[in-house]
Design an enzyme around this catalytic site. Sequence first.
Site, PDB file in Angstrom:
ATOM      1  N   LYS A 208       0.311  -1.226   0.149  1.00 37.92           N
ATOM      2  CA  LYS A 208       0.335  -0.316   0.157  1.00 37.92           C
ATOM      3  C   LYS A 208       0.857   1.161   0.499  1.00 37.92           C
ATOM      4  CE  LYS A 208      -3.196   2.380   2.732  1.00 37.92           C
ATOM      5  NZ  LYS A 208      -4.174   2.149   3.860  1.00 37.92           N
ATOM      6  N   GLU A 214      10.868  -4.191   4.513  1.00 39.51           N
ATOM      7  CA  GLU A 214      10.638  -5.919   4.449  1.00 39.51           C
ATOM      8  C   GLU A 214      10.230  -5.586   2.621  1.00 39.51           C
ATOM      9  OE1 GLU A 214       8.772  -5.055   7.310  1.00 39.51           O
ATOM     10  OE2 GLU A 214       8.556  -6.049   8.637  1.00 39.51           O
ATOM     11  N   GLY A 265      -4.776  -1.558   4.462  1.00 36.35           N
ATOM     12  CA  GLY A 265      -4.022  -2.901   4.085  1.00 36.35           C
ATOM     13  C   GLY A 265      -4.934  -4.242   4.520  1.00 36.35           C
ATOM     14  N   ARG A 266      -5.377  -4.011   5.727  1.00 41.05           N
ATOM     15  CA  ARG A 266      -5.654  -5.487   6.577  1.00 41.05           C
ATOM     16  C   ARG A 266      -7.246  -6.098   5.700  1.00 41.05           C
ATOM     17  NH1 ARG A 266      -4.879  -2.228  10.489  1.00 41.05           N
ATOM     18  NH2 ARG A 266      -6.629  -1.373  11.781  1.00 41.05           N
ATOM     19  N   GLU A 351      -4.733  -6.602  14.775  1.00 44.72           N
ATOM     20  CA  GLU A 351      -4.246  -5.217  14.230  1.00 44.72           C
ATOM     21  C   GLU A 351      -5.704  -4.173  14.551  1.00 44.72           C
ATOM     22  OE1 GLU A 351      -2.687  -4.403  10.009  1.00 44.72           O
ATOM     23  OE2 GLU A 351      -1.067  -4.792  11.704  1.00 44.72           O
ATOM     24  N   HIS A 382      -6.011 -33.001  17.112  1.00 44.03           N
ATOM     25  CA  HIS A 382      -4.720 -33.950  17.420  1.00 44.03           C
ATOM     26  C   HIS A 382      -3.529 -33.664  17.875  1.00 44.03           C
ATOM     27  CE1 HIS A 382      -6.824 -37.627  16.088  1.00 44.03           C
ATOM     28  NE2 HIS A 382      -7.099 -36.439  15.089  1.00 44.03           N
ATOM     29  N   LYS A 491       9.529  -0.736  14.752  1.00 42.78           N
ATOM     30  CA  LYS A 491       9.853  -0.715  13.038  1.00 42.78           C
ATOM     31  C   LYS A 491      11.336   1.024  13.110  1.00 42.78           C
ATOM     32  CE  LYS A 491       6.178  -0.556  10.557  1.00 42.78           C
ATOM     33  NZ  LYS A 491       4.673  -0.285   9.543  1.00 42.78           N
TER      34      LYS A 491
HETATM   35  O1  F6P Z   1       1.607  -3.896   9.802  1.00 42.05           O
HETATM   36  C1  F6P Z   1       1.757  -2.829   9.776  1.00 42.05           C
HETATM   37  C2  F6P Z   1       0.757  -3.243   8.369  1.00 42.05           C
HETATM   38  O2  F6P Z   1       1.032  -0.824   7.910  1.00 42.05           O
HETATM   39  C3  F6P Z   1       0.097  -3.135   7.472  1.00 42.05           C
HETATM   40  O3  F6P Z   1      -1.807  -2.394   8.026  1.00 42.05           O
HETATM   41  C4  F6P Z   1      -0.203  -3.926   6.389  1.00 42.05           C
HETATM   42  O4  F6P Z   1      -0.760  -4.605   6.270  1.00 42.05           O
HETATM   43  C5  F6P Z   1       1.375  -4.355   5.905  1.00 42.05           C
HETATM   44  O5  F6P Z   1       2.110  -3.239   7.756  1.00 42.05           O
HETATM   45  C6  F6P Z   1       1.945  -3.540   5.348  1.00 42.05           C
HETATM   46  O6  F6P Z   1       1.661  -2.109   4.487  1.00 42.05           O
HETATM   47  P1  F6P Z   1       2.321  -2.183   2.874  1.00 42.05           P
HETATM   48  O7  F6P Z   1       1.014  -3.020   2.540  1.00 42.05           O
HETATM   49  O8  F6P Z   1       2.424  -0.601   3.468  1.00 42.05           O
HETATM   50  O9  F6P Z   1       3.423  -2.193   2.482  1.00 42.05           O
END
Ligand code: F6P
Length: 522
Positions: A208, A214, A265-266, A351, A382, A491
């Site tokens: 987003k 990452e 995002g979620r 979240e 199990h 972060k």
């Molecule tokens: O973990 C925080 C967060 O902002 C989530 O809400 C989101 O889904 C994820 O990081 C990834 O964010 P982006 O889509 O901006 O890379």
Amino acid sequence: MNRTRCDHTPAWAALQNQFASSGPVFDLRAAFATDAQRHQRLSQQAPYVFADLSKNLIDVATQALLFELAQQTGLPAHIEAMFAGEKINTTEQRAVLHTLLRKPAPAPVQQAQDASDSIAFKLSQVHATLQPMLAYAQAVRADAGITDVVNIGIGGSDLGPQMALLALDEFALPGKRFHFVSNVDGHELAAVLRKIQPESTLFLIASKTFTTIETMTNAHSAKAWFEAQGGTDIARHFAALTTNVVAANAFGISTTFGFWDWVGGRYSVWSAIGLPLAIAIGAQGFTDFLAGAHAMDEHFRTAELEQNLPVRLGLLDLWYRNFHGFTSRSVAPYHSALKRYPAYLQQLEMESNGKRVDADGVALPFGTAPVIWGEPGTNGQHAYFQMLHQGTDVVPVEFVAVKNPRHDLPGHHNLLLANVLAQAQALMLGKVDVGGHKHFTGNRPSTFLLLDELSPASLGALIALQEHRVFVSGSLWGINSFDQWGVELGKVLAKDVEARLGSGDISGLDASTAGLLARLRN
Ligand code: F6P
């Protein structure tokens, strides 16, 4: 808009009295014995999802008080405000309009002339973006030269499409492999790179913000690998799914599919973030997925509270968390393809509602999001079901079962369905054994969600149901379910520690971090 926090309502006080008089002694078996209509009264059909709530620790009187609570907090107006595009994400001053992503286009598609803040304008943007995205998905499906699609994203940019793609594997186009890389741990990307060829791979960089460390680290490494292997045609082999098209262009990606800051995002699997799913199940499948969710949106927006399934589930969540004091909910999908469903719900609920202050920043005197956890059945039976049946904590379980399988292996599906029914039964009924070790107290609550089949439409409806129940409990608790400041501190600290791992500087660090850092540098 006016919201009243749940604990500031008269119904809250009435619920406290109700719990004090009947909560701890409530017995499910007695409740069924004294009310022949209990199953009918406490179950309902919503779009694509039948829900049996009757094996929960509630009765009609408690439910009535919960509905009063919902009214008194202003839940109906809050629901309306969300659908109307009011900026209910108040800490970020954003609208919350994932529901618009699944709203059908008005016919013919309007090029709204009015203000860019209007719903009509946003809906026209949604469809102006969806159509090229679906056309692209169809083109990739038809392109035999692309055999591997690698989604690089994390959190909502990974869990939604991954969960849905696994769930709908039966509907996926054969001949294309999908890979999901989320972790910054290089082992994950390296393992995928070992399996693919640059000329037959499409990388989707899903973020987003297009800043998540990452995802950016993995995207840079993927691009470096692609170029090192002699790949040159970035426009064909890389696409970005993002609200930050400028950053994607600066990264060197010209093929982009956008969305907007009013999609959390979620809550973004319905947007361009759903592209891997659209490639797998096709434009029609993706359209059906959106339509299933839209049917649930309409149910949530229009049904009376008493027959509104997300409302009923959200109220039950509050009853369990704040009155019974239960701290977790186990989700048990009895369908092996729903293997990432628990992880998806974890982000969605924890979240969204893992907050300790209300929307005004005032510390809350009660608990919010429960821990969400689980595995598909029968595997969980199990592993940890022992604790669900005989442990010291009561954990409400939410089963999902699917009536019609898509395989024809004899015997399996009946056995699966027998198990899910038996588990719900055993939790409730228990078993008397004077010896102790073989005694089951029973009276352990569960909800049973039933789909006729697992399809794009029913999955869409199920996920929208979960989104809305999280909205409901968050609304009752008076919190902002749509920000996630809690992920920021880690972060910032990771940036600082990363630099120190390079330099060895431990000044000002706590003794534990300093000791570990020194050990890692040795
Ligand atoms: O973990 C925080 C967060 O902002 C989530 O809400 C989101 O889904 C994820 O990081 C990834 O964010 P982006 O889509 O901006 O890379």
